[in-house]
Design an enzyme around this catalytic site. Structure first.
Site, short mmCIF file in Angstrom:
data_model
loop_
_atom_site.label_atom_id
_atom_site.label_comp_id
_atom_site.label_asym_id
_atom_site.label_seq_id
_atom_site.Cartn_x
_atom_site.Cartn_y
_atom_site.Cartn_z
N GLU A 1 0.73 -3.79 -3.34
CA GLU A 1 2.19 -4.50 -3.18
C GLU A 1 2.35 -5.82 -3.49
O GLU A 1 3.55 -6.27 -3.86
CB GLU A 1 2.33 -4.57 -1.72
N CYS B 1 -6.07 -2.85 2.25
CA CYS B 1 -7.22 -3.95 2.39
C CYS B 1 -7.72 -3.91 3.93
O CYS B 1 -8.48 -2.90 4.18
CB CYS B 1 -6.14 -5.40 2.23
N HIS C 1 -4.52 -5.26 -3.11
CA HIS C 1 -3.00 -5.10 -2.57
C HIS C 1 -2.12 -4.75 -3.57
O HIS C 1 -1.59 -5.55 -4.29
CB HIS C 1 -2.85 -6.65 -2.12
#
Ligand SMILES: [Mn+2]
Length: 239
Positions: A219, A115, A217
């Site tokens: 994660e 990001c 993202h």
């Protein structure tokens, strides 16, 4: 071979609750840490430092670095004034990201930028950013999603022959929490993924050391999406 030590760039929170108002805390979102642990690495949170030689000593201690999400990169760093709809900037974070990237370049350490991390990479190597995607009519897809963080909201298409395509395949559905994106690509990089409205969602640096940036993202999705997990696994263990 022991496990790889993965530096995770921290962020700063200014406490707004009672107790210690305006107190500043350095922290990391737990999902970055959990992704590194579950994909076989050892996470090390990297607090901001101000002095380049100290940053370089810090980066020597880790094998690879994840440059995390965060606020906007200061437009002055790519030669523009902040537009009305540009977001908050934190100069300490800008300075730190730039020093981490320079250290990794000198020490030949791989980077995964996530990001804001992909934006920092592009700016560090001489590229520019769109300051606010909704200001441009051509970007019609929802890039700042209204849905839960682990919900995939838009498609990205990988470019053939890139590392990202090798890991993720030809296309994938990603989440999206950004209002800025790569505009002019930095010299020495290639675009590795785009959304269907043409926003650059992945870049990678040409050369032997893996420097990969993604605009979404992973994660926040790796628990439910095997490809996102593979991105961390391959970055930590294989590239
Ligand atoms: Mn997006």
């Amino acid at each position: 071979m022991g496990k790889k030590l993965i530096g995770i760039v921290a962020d700063i929170e200014i406490v707004k609750r009672d107790g210690f108002p305006s107190y500043q805390r350095i922290y990391s979102n737990e999902d970055y840490i959990e992704a590194v642990i579950q994909c076989g690495g050892v996470p090390i949170i990297l607090p901001f430092l101000r002095d380049y030689s100290t940053v370089k000593e810090q980066i020597k201690l880790v094998d690879k670095v994840i440059i995390t999400g965060g606020c906007d990169v200061n437009p002055l760093m790519y030669g523009e004034e902040s537009e009305i709809l540009s977001g908050e900037i934190i100069p300490e974070r800008d300075n730190y990201d730039m020093m981490v990237i320079k250290s990794c370049e000198e020490l030949k350490k791989p980077i995964l930028g996530i990001c804001r991390g992909v934006q920092s990479l592009n700016v560090a190597y001489g590229g520019t950013l769109y300051q606010h995607l909704p200001s441009r009519n051509e970007f019609y897809i929802q890039h700042n999603q209204k849905s839960r963080y682990d919900v995939g909201i838009h498609t990205i298409i990988m470019e053939k022959g890139t590392k990202l395509q090798q890991i993720l395949g030809d296309s994938i559905i990603v989440n999206s929490f950004h209002h800025q994106a790569v505009k002019d690509l930095a010299p020495g990089f290639v675009v590795s993924a785009k959304s269907k409205d043409g926003v650059i969602e992945g870049i990678e640096k040409l050369g032997d050391v893996s420097v990969i940036g993604v605009q979404w993202h992973p994660e926040k999705m790796f628990l439910k999406c095997e490809q996102m997990k593979m991105l961390f696994y391959e970055f930590i263990n294989n590239i």
